[in-house]
Design an enzyme around this catalytic site. Structure first.
Site, PDB file in Angstrom:
ATOM      1  N   GLY C 242      -2.237  -4.352  -9.607  1.00  0.00           N
ATOM      2  CA  GLY C 242      -3.510  -3.690  -9.869  1.00  0.00           C
ATOM      3  C   GLY C 242      -3.432  -2.195  -9.652  1.00  0.00           C
ATOM      4  O   GLY C 242      -4.168  -1.418 -10.252  1.00  0.00           O
ATOM      5  N   TYR C 362      -9.882   2.799  -3.364  1.00  0.00           N
ATOM      6  CA  TYR C 362      -9.747   1.354  -3.517  1.00  0.00           C
ATOM      7  C   TYR C 362      -8.380   0.891  -3.975  1.00  0.00           C
ATOM      8  O   TYR C 362      -7.500   1.675  -4.301  1.00  0.00           O
ATOM      9  CB  TYR C 362     -10.876   0.746  -4.339  1.00  0.00           C
ATOM     10  N   GLU C 363      -8.231  -0.441  -3.902  1.00  0.00           N
ATOM     11  CA  GLU C 363      -6.958  -1.109  -4.157  1.00  0.00           C
ATOM     12  C   GLU C 363      -5.860  -0.527  -3.297  1.00  0.00           C
ATOM     13  O   GLU C 363      -4.735  -0.321  -3.748  1.00  0.00           O
ATOM     14  CB  GLU C 363      -6.636  -1.079  -5.653  1.00  0.00           C
ATOM     15  N   GLY C 364      -6.209  -0.287  -2.056  1.00  0.00           N
ATOM     16  CA  GLY C 364      -5.262   0.314  -1.126  1.00  0.00           C
ATOM     17  C   GLY C 364      -5.514   1.797  -1.050  1.00  0.00           C
ATOM     18  O   GLY C 364      -5.253   2.505  -2.015  1.00  0.00           O
TER      19      GLY C 364
END
Lengths: 399, 261, 379
Positions: C242, C362-364
């Protein structure tokens, strides 16, 4: 290739590549310009090349017809429901000028069912002669019927020039006949002239969405044909004392030759959408913001006795049917007054209404391109300006 | 039914600008697209195929890069695409173009219907469709906004000055279509991939039966005398008062002075 | 090395660009202003086949490559990155793990409708107390006969409320710590599965973000994704993939900001000349352009690695880190170049700047990305 770059003289500046409207010039690996088959021989590059190294190669054209045999300027008279379309009168006026310049006669071509009463009107606008083809098969326009009749007249009477209105039917008939005869047709002209050098008709027309104008000649083929935009030329003052010769030609068309059948006409808008003949048009664009606001456009049109137009954005948004679209790919109009409301003025739209006598624009963006072509512009919110305009115009009308 | 659609690759003339200093067209950076009306024609063909079965073939006359336009039509769902291309065809006006296209179409076989867009947005002539119909000796209906086929009878709505004409005819027929006929579908991912892998045969001058005198510049009765940028209307008066009421009052005053109203 | 897109990739890019310009662009300001999520756009993307670009035909995909999918996200994000992330969350975060870890039955039931374009997906990992510390999951799944009963909640979930399919992570065995987390496939409408408040965010208003609430939700054992205890591994691997999608989103935002700034600087005249004539502005643009180009190379290379079957975890983290950081810089500079106008909502650059921020989070978070990268370098 008819237009070529003389390779060893090319200085690799790339000016020709940038100016070619059709993207037909490429720079090769050896850095010399090369013209591909997309070239339409328009000559834009010839003028641009700083070292004059692009030339036209003269090609021997096959001479298809003996031009000397072809004489006379014809105007195709478009008629429906017992009256002649305005553009046909306009073309008779312009045709008269061409005929005088060429020292030839002006004739009208009238094809229809029981249309002889209309000949008076045609003579009044300046025709010396009328070719009349009548029959029930011509009760309504059909490509097959009218193309056969017109092509037959051309083969028999050999005119030098034919002018037709660039109406839907005109642009349907013109190419069919030009192809049948094997001659050149220039579509949607906005100007006509006699070319000084050659004595040919010089047809000027917009291309590229109205971004450029092209002047076209038909040197070796006859008749020289063209369709002309309505409202480009002025309607001539009519003289009903004029008469002329009527050449009655028997129709050679049989009913079974006509492969399309007209069933009926569906009127789409409650309001008229015949923009081509309108004297006043009030048009709305994206700046109207929503469907309900178009009521203001309709009200103003009604007060001014005009027709409602729309920009492409408004039609795409579903605020008005496509038949109301004004623009290069919509309808081209030439009213006395054109009021552009909430229209930014994209070139394609302007191309469709630039022949208006007076343009009035209302837009809240002072930088909108429409103001560059408008005779009068109000910088303001259409939602505020229009109600006031409607009110004031109503007062004037009552006075 | 077998439907043929004629498409043209054109510069996106809505993006074209004029260089204010040299008054010439700035072609650079203007993307090439499928002529929008031709996309409507392809969509109309695909819809007819969905109802009636058969196949949709697209043909284009142009230089090799016109293959991109054909690929887009394949990605929309057309079954076959052909490019008719040769130096011999170059410099053609509408008559020579139609002659060449008609020859190419004859080579491909017999079609029940031929669809064209109403005009190309670069040439703006609207002539090629009717001229192809004449060369192939089939009936034509122009400015079609709706088409239905029922038991061999083709029923169309034709855009006209005052409204729409209802016209009936039979197959084979050539129709030129207007924008309001449909909303062209977007190609799908699968369609795009299939289109990219599909071979587009090129028809050259040796593949068709033609009279060389009628091709290209030689076969073009019309020629361009010159190209120029249109005379600009000059800017008139701009009114920007404090209120709408004032602005309108000023406008009306000016219009009366100029005897316009 | 061959730095060219293939013909197929170029066609894909062109196709999505035209779709974005024609269908997505017209409503972008309205969606941003009114926080409107437009399902019809997600449906249109599904119909075009964008959900299935890089999945096998067997499940309804198009069998193309990952880079083509990344190009699609970039093109969408140039126009409205909220729409870009809507696609990315469905494909990378939901379809991805089902494809990688699901059984054939699960793939038929849940993957196919997503790839065929009718369903949207979502990924439920983050909780109020479990952001970067994703392992401290408090949502629990208790085995009960042929079901699991799930209780808990998730926050900040993209596509929540609209998606039909949710990958939800829950603790099945607290004693095992990280190895006690499992992944489940939940369907919208399962009794007890509701949605909490819709988040009002700084940006990406056209993307929908909500809470997930689980109250005794009975999830069939058949909906366990992978094995019990595999959940954390599934989550981390999914986020790896992602990441490149988020990088593409940031890249799209940055490119759009650059394009707007270049155009404006040529048109805006002060002191009798376009502001682009000033070196201060021109040099800003030079820096912006260089950053965008560097980001592009990182993003495309990470995607290319994935397509080639090479390891891509570090590359994906680098791409996400760099693209998001420069997106924030480039959009801020773009607003600066627009001056006062850039601060108003009349011009799109303020939206780009607001939207860029989330890509660093987001997503890390980018701090996590640095952990991944330094971890790989120091191995």
């Amino acid at each position: 290739m008819a237009v070529v770059v003389i390779q060893d003289k090319c200085i690799s500046c790339g000016a020709c590549v940038a100016v070619c409207p059709f993207g037909a010039i490429v720079m090769q690996d050896n850095d010399k310009a090369f013209i591909t088959e997309a070239c339409t021989a328009c000559g834009a590059c010839i003028e641009t090349c700083p070292v004059s190294t692009i030339v036209r190669e003269e090609e021997e054209k096959t001479v298809a017809m003996d031009k000397k045999e072809y004489k006379g300027v014809w105007v195709f008279i478009e008629q429906a429901e017992g009256h002649i379309r305005g553009v046909s009168h306009e073309l008779l006026g312009e045709g008269r000028k061409l005929a005088e310049a060429m020292g030839q006669e002006l004739a009208g071509v009238l094809i229809g069912n029981q249309v002889e009463p209309l000949t008076k009107d045609v003579f009044a606008s300046g025709a010396d002669k009328i070719y009349l083809v009548e029959g029930p098969e011509y009760n309504h326009y059909s490509t097959d019927g009218f193309a056969t009749a017109l092509a037959d007249l051309i083969k028999t009477y050999k005119p030098s020039v034919i002018l037709m209105g660039a109406t839907n039917d005109g642009r349907d008939l013109g190419p069919r006949v030009a192809c049948r005869i094997g001659t050149g047709l220039t579509a949607d002209c906005t100007n006509l002239d006699i070319d000084g050098d050659t004595g040919l008709v010089a047809w000027t027309r917009p291309a590229f969405g109205g971004n450029i104008m092209a002047t076209i000649l038909c040197p070796e083929h006859r008749p020289q044909m063209g369709t002309i935009r309505p409202k480009v030329f002025k309607r001539p003052v009519q003289d009903f004392s004029r008469t002329g010769e009527i050449v009655r030609v028997t129709s050679k068309v049989k009913p079974e030759d006509i492969r399309t059948k007209f069933i009926e006409l569906l009127q789409v808008s409650a309001a008229s959408c015949n923009l081509e003949e309108a004297e006043v048009i009030v048009s709305g664009g994206r700046g109207m913001c929503k469907l309900e606001n178009f009521k203001l456009i309709e009200e103003l049109a009604e007060v001014l006795g005009g027709t409602v137009g729309a920009s492409r954005a408004a039609v795409d948004a579903g605020w008005k049917p496509a038949l109301h679209q004004v623009g290069q790919t919509g309808k081209t109009v030439g009213p006395k007054i054109y009021v552009a409301c909430g229209i930014s003025g994209a070139i394609q739209h302007i191309a469709g209404m630039s022949s208006s006598d007076i343009i009035i624009a209302i837009n809240k963006d002072a930088d909108a391109p429409i103001f560059k072509v408008a005779d009068y512009g109000i910088v303001g919110d259409v939602m505020e300006v229009l109600p006031v305009m409607i009110e004031e115009m109503k007062k004037i009308r009552q006075a | 039914m077998d439907i043929l659609v004629c498409v043209k690759q054109v510069p996106d003339t809505t993006e074209v600008k004029i260089d204010p200093q040299t008054n010439t067209l700035i072609r650079q950076g203007v993307p090439s697209i499928v002529n929008p009306f031709d996309k409507n024609a392809v969509e109309a063909a695909l819809q007819l195929k969905e109802k009636q079965g058969g196949k949709v073939v697209v043909i284009s006359m142009g230089p090799p890069q016109a293959k991109d336009a054909l690929k887009e039509c394949l990605a929309m769902g057309a079954d076959e695409a052909y490019l008719i291309s040769d130096r011999a065809f170059g410099g053609a006006d509408t008559l020579a173009t139609s002659y060449t296209l008609a020859a190419g179409i004859r080579k491909l076989g017999k079609f029940d219907m031929i669809l064209c867009g109403k005009q190309a947005i670069d040439g703006d002539t609207a002539q090629v469709g009717p001229e192809i119909a004449e060369y192939l000796d089939i009936p034509q209906v122009t400015y079609v906004a709706k088409v239905e086929i029922n038991e061999g009878v083709v029923r169309v709505e034709r855009e006209h000055e005052e409204g729409y004409e209802i016209i009936e005819t039979t197959l084979p027929v050539l129709l030129t279509v207007v924008k309001s006929i449909n909303e062209p579908r977007f190609p799908t991912v699968k369609g795009t991939m299939k289109a990219n892998r599909k071979e587009i045969p090129v028809i050259t001058v040796t593949d068709v039966e033609v009279d060389p005198e009628r091709l290209g510049l030689k076969g073009s009765p019309t020629q361009v005398r010159r190209i120029f940028t249109p005379p600009q209307r000059t800017q008139g008066e701009i009114i920007q008062a404090d209120s709408a009421r004032e602005s309108v009052a000023i406008l009306i005053q000016k219009l009366s002075e100029a005897k316009i109203i | 090395m061959f730095f060219q897109l293939t013909e197929e990739q170029k066609m894909m890019q062109k196709m999505v660009r035209e779709f974005a310009e024609k269908e997505v662009a017209p409503g972008v300001a309205e969606r941003d202003e009114q926080s409107l999520f437009d399902r019809s756009l997600a449906d249109a993307m599904g119909e075009m086949g964008l959900n299935g670009i890089c999945f096998p035909e067997k499940y309804g995909g198009a069998d193309s490559d990952y880079l083509s999918y990344i190009l699609a996200i970039e093109e969408l994000s140039k126009v409205d990155d909220g729409v870009g992330i809507t696609l990315s969350a469905t494909v990378s975060l939901c379809a991805g793990p089902i494809y990688a870890y699901g059984t054939e039955e699960q793939k038929e039931k849940y993957l196919r409708p997503i790839l065929e374009g009718t369903h949207m997906g979502a990924f439920g990992l983050t909780e109020a107390n479990a952001g970067t510390d994703a392992a401290s999951q408090q949502t629990v799944a208790v085995a009960d006969g042929d079901h699991y009963i799930i209780n808990g909640s998730k926050i900040f979930i993209t596509n929540a409320g609209e998606a039909e399919t949710y990958i939800v992570f829950a603790m099945t065995d607290k004693s095992k710590g990280v190895k006690g987390i499992s992944a489940f496939i939940l369907e919208k409408g399962m009794p007890g599965f509701t949605f909490g408040k819709k988040e009002h965010k700084l940006g990406i208003h056209s993307s929908i973000t909500m809470e997930l609430v689980f109250q005794d939700v009975k999830v069939p054992k058949a909906n366990l994704l992978g094995k019990e205890g595999e959940g954390f591994k599934i989550a981390m691997n999914t986020l790896d993939g992602g990441r490149i999608g988020v990088a593409a989103q940031a890249l799209g935002i940055a490119q759009a900001a650059l394009d707007h700034a270049v155009k404006y600087s040529k048109e805006r005249v002060q002191f009798g000349k376009p502001i682009a004539n000033n070196q201060a502005i021109a040099f800003m643009l030079a820096d912006m352009g260089t950053k965008v180009e560097a980001a592009r190379l990182l993003v495309y290379k990470a995607a290319w690695n994935k397509d080639q079957g090479l390891s891509y975890s570090k590359e994906a983290a680098m791409a996400k880190l760099y693209a998001s950081d420069i997106a924030m810089e480039v959009t801020t500079d773009a607003v600066q170049i627009f001056g006062g106008y850039g601060y108003t909502c009349e011009y799109p650059v303020e939206r780009l700047m607001r939207n860029a921020k989330i890509t660093q989070i987001y997503e890390g978070t980018n701090q996590v990305q640095r952990m991944v990268i330094s971890g790989a370098l120091l191995r």
